[in-house]
Motif scaffolding. Structure first.
Motif, PDB file in Angstrom:
ATOM      1  N   ILE A 179       0.792  -1.448   0.067  1.00 10.10           N
ATOM      2  CA  ILE A 179       0.011  -0.091  -0.020  1.00 10.10           C
ATOM      3  C   ILE A 179       1.019   1.209  -0.050  1.00 10.10           C
ATOM      4  N   TRP A 180       1.961   1.130   0.745  1.00  6.58           N
ATOM      5  CA  TRP A 180       2.818   2.429   1.033  1.00  6.58           C
ATOM      6  C   TRP A 180       3.509   2.823  -0.345  1.00  6.58           C
ATOM      7  N   ASN A 181       4.329   1.796  -0.881  1.00  2.03           N
ATOM      8  CA  ASN A 181       5.100   2.309  -1.961  1.00  2.03           C
ATOM      9  C   ASN A 181       4.558   2.600  -3.364  1.00  2.03           C
ATOM     10  N   PRO A 182       3.576   2.367  -3.823  1.00  3.20           N
ATOM     11  CA  PRO A 182       2.999   2.808  -5.003  1.00  3.20           C
ATOM     12  C   PRO A 182       2.519   4.068  -5.255  1.00  3.20           C
ATOM     13  N   ASN A 183       2.688   4.966  -4.037  1.00  3.44           N
ATOM     14  CA  ASN A 183       2.256   6.396  -4.077  1.00  3.44           C
ATOM     15  C   ASN A 183       0.786   6.394  -3.916  1.00  3.44           C
ATOM     16  N   ALA A 184       0.216   5.492  -2.989  1.00  8.89           N
ATOM     17  CA  ALA A 184      -1.342   5.424  -2.861  1.00  8.89           C
ATOM     18  C   ALA A 184      -1.620   6.383  -1.759  1.00  8.89           C
ATOM     19  N   HIS A 185      -0.765   7.141  -1.358  1.00 15.00           N
ATOM     20  CA  HIS A 185      -0.992   7.877   0.008  1.00 15.00           C
ATOM     21  C   HIS A 185      -2.012   9.157  -0.087  1.00 15.00           C
ATOM     22  N   VAL A 186      -2.808   9.076   0.938  1.00 12.97           N
ATOM     23  CA  VAL A 186      -3.698   9.886   1.185  1.00 12.97           C
ATOM     24  C   VAL A 186      -3.181  11.288   1.733  1.00 12.97           C
ATOM     25  N   LEU A 187      -2.206  10.763   2.815  1.00 16.04           N
ATOM     26  CA  LEU A 187      -1.267  11.967   3.107  1.00 16.04           C
ATOM     27  C   LEU A 187       0.099  11.285   3.578  1.00 16.04           C
ATOM     28  N   SER A 188       0.976  11.917   3.814  1.00 23.46           N
ATOM     29  CA  SER A 188       2.346  11.620   4.033  1.00 23.46           C
ATOM     30  C   SER A 188       3.247  12.906   4.591  1.00 23.46           C
ATOM     31  N   SER A 189       4.060  12.617   5.382  1.00 22.92           N
ATOM     32  CA  SER A 189       4.991  13.520   5.846  1.00 22.92           C
ATOM     33  C   SER A 189       6.199  13.031   5.395  1.00 22.92           C
ATOM     34  N   GLU A 210      -0.073  16.385   8.979  1.00 23.96           N
ATOM     35  CA  GLU A 210       1.022  16.925   8.209  1.00 23.96           C
ATOM     36  C   GLU A 210       0.700  16.660   6.727  1.00 23.96           C
ATOM     37  N   VAL A 211       0.663  17.404   5.941  1.00 21.37           N
ATOM     38  CA  VAL A 211       0.554  17.180   4.694  1.00 21.37           C
ATOM     39  C   VAL A 211       1.698  17.908   3.749  1.00 21.37           C
ATOM     40  N   LYS A 212       2.375  17.173   2.745  1.00 21.08           N
ATOM     41  CA  LYS A 212       3.526  17.787   2.009  1.00 21.08           C
ATOM     42  C   LYS A 212       3.031  18.670   1.172  1.00 21.08           C
ATOM     43  N   ILE A 213       3.718  19.887   0.833  1.00 24.37           N
ATOM     44  CA  ILE A 213       3.238  20.990   0.468  1.00 24.37           C
ATOM     45  C   ILE A 213       2.717  20.772  -1.183  1.00 24.37           C
ATOM     46  N   GLU A 214       3.246  19.664  -2.031  1.00 24.96           N
ATOM     47  CA  GLU A 214       2.550  19.474  -3.182  1.00 24.96           C
ATOM     48  C   GLU A 214       1.468  18.574  -3.288  1.00 24.96           C
ATOM     49  N   ASN A 215       1.146  17.966  -2.118  1.00 19.73           N
ATOM     50  CA  ASN A 215      -0.137  17.151  -1.819  1.00 19.73           C
ATOM     51  C   ASN A 215      -1.407  17.743  -2.011  1.00 19.73           C
ATOM     52  N   LEU A 232      -4.480  17.661   0.833  1.00 24.82           N
ATOM     53  CA  LEU A 232      -5.113  19.019   1.607  1.00 24.82           C
ATOM     54  C   LEU A 232      -6.430  19.341   1.287  1.00 24.82           C
ATOM     55  N   ASN A 233      -7.151  18.958   0.173  1.00 24.69           N
ATOM     56  CA  ASN A 233      -8.501  19.150  -0.170  1.00 24.69           C
ATOM     57  C   ASN A 233      -9.192  18.265   0.710  1.00 24.69           C
ATOM     58  N   PHE A 234      -8.776  16.774   0.677  1.00 23.90           N
ATOM     59  CA  PHE A 234      -9.463  15.727   1.468  1.00 23.90           C
ATOM     60  C   PHE A 234      -9.577  16.452   3.079  1.00 23.90           C
ATOM     61  N   PHE A 235      -8.337  16.861   3.648  1.00 19.71           N
ATOM     62  CA  PHE A 235      -8.457  17.388   5.088  1.00 19.71           C
ATOM     63  C   PHE A 235      -9.496  18.557   5.334  1.00 19.71           C
ATOM     64  N   PHE A 236      -9.517  19.517   4.260  1.00 19.20           N
ATOM     65  CA  PHE A 236     -10.250  20.418   4.224  1.00 19.20           C
ATOM     66  C   PHE A 236     -11.762  20.047   4.273  1.00 19.20           C
ATOM     67  N   SER A 237     -12.029  19.123   3.467  1.00 23.87           N
ATOM     68  CA  SER A 237     -13.456  18.583   3.406  1.00 23.87           C
ATOM     69  C   SER A 237     -13.673  17.911   4.820  1.00 23.87           C
ATOM     70  N   ASP A 294       5.518  24.278   7.747  1.00 21.79           N
ATOM     71  CA  ASP A 294       7.024  23.836   8.264  1.00 21.79           C
ATOM     72  C   ASP A 294       8.061  23.843   7.270  1.00 21.79           C
ATOM     73  N   LYS A 295       8.928  24.821   7.116  1.00 21.15           N
ATOM     74  CA  LYS A 295       9.780  25.014   5.849  1.00 21.15           C
ATOM     75  C   LYS A 295      10.957  23.995   5.825  1.00 21.15           C
ATOM     76  N   LYS A 296      11.290  23.248   6.994  1.00 18.89           N
ATOM     77  CA  LYS A 296      12.275  22.317   7.137  1.00 18.89           C
ATOM     78  C   LYS A 296      11.862  21.150   6.325  1.00 18.89           C
ATOM     79  N   TRP A 297      10.445  20.658   6.474  1.00 14.95           N
ATOM     80  CA  TRP A 297       9.850  19.571   6.186  1.00 14.95           C
ATOM     81  C   TRP A 297       9.118  19.627   4.782  1.00 14.95           C
ATOM     82  N   GLU A 298       8.860  20.989   4.562  1.00 16.10           N
ATOM     83  CA  GLU A 298       8.094  21.508   3.369  1.00 16.10           C
ATOM     84  C   GLU A 298       6.775  20.873   3.577  1.00 16.10           C
ATOM     85  N   GLU A 299       6.094  20.878   4.765  1.00 11.45           N
ATOM     86  CA  GLU A 299       4.830  20.629   4.822  1.00 11.45           C
ATOM     87  C   GLU A 299       3.828  21.425   5.572  1.00 11.45           C
TER      88      GLU A 299
END
Length: 154
Positions: free
Chosen positions: A24-34, A118-123, A127-132, A141-146
């Motif tokens: 589940i983790w590796n094929p980019n099936a993430h709903v969110l990931s830090s 936490e949500v990566k900046i490009e995800n 973001l929309n999922f969590f806003f909903s 967070d500039k260090k982790w870009e999230e």
């Protein structure tokens, strides 16, 4: 029967679920990931075995004993952080992610804790999922870009 009324069970994950978690983790099936880290069975097992160090609990969402997705919750002194939520691609857009987040909110409510994630900046999808689901951005967070998000009262 509608997709959202599918009977699922959310329970703690065991080591026997690690191979499916890797799939589940590796094929980019993430709903969110830090993290953008890829895992092997060995690295995820090692991470899983050391989870108590950081007060992490791994919950799986199961349909007929099949692991459809998972969530990592970090229990801190005064808050609950959703560290990761991932669903197998064939279980996305069926309400499983919402069920996981609702579970996390109920866990936090029992402890009278706020819920963060936490949500990566490009995800944008995450973001929309969590806003909903009633989350709002509270900082970047500039260090982790999230983005760090907080759940508004549910």
């Amino acid at each position: 029967m509608s997709q959202n009324s599918v009977n699922v069970n959310i329970t703690l994950i065991t080591e026997e679920n690690i191979p499916t978690m890797v799939e589940i983790w590796n094929p980019n099936a993430h709903v969110l990931s830090s993290t953008n880290r890829k895992h092997t069975k060995k690295s995820l097992l090692e991470w899983f075995q050391n989870r108590s160090i950081g007060n992490h609990k791994y919950y799986g969402i199961f349909k007929k004993n099949y692991l459809c997705g998972f969530m990592i919750l970090k229990y801190e002194l005064d808050k609950l952080i959703i560290k990761m939520t991932a669903l197998a691609s064939n279980f996305q857009n069926q309400g499983f992610g919402k069920k996981l987040i609702s579970f996390a909110k109920r866990e936090a409510q029992k402890l009278n804790f706020p819920v963060y994630t936490e949500v990566k900046i490009e995800n944008f999808r995450a973001l929309n999922f969590f806003f909903s689901l009633g989350f709002k951005i509270i900082q970047f967070d500039k260090k982790w870009e999230e983005y760090n998000l907080l759940a508004l009262s549910s």
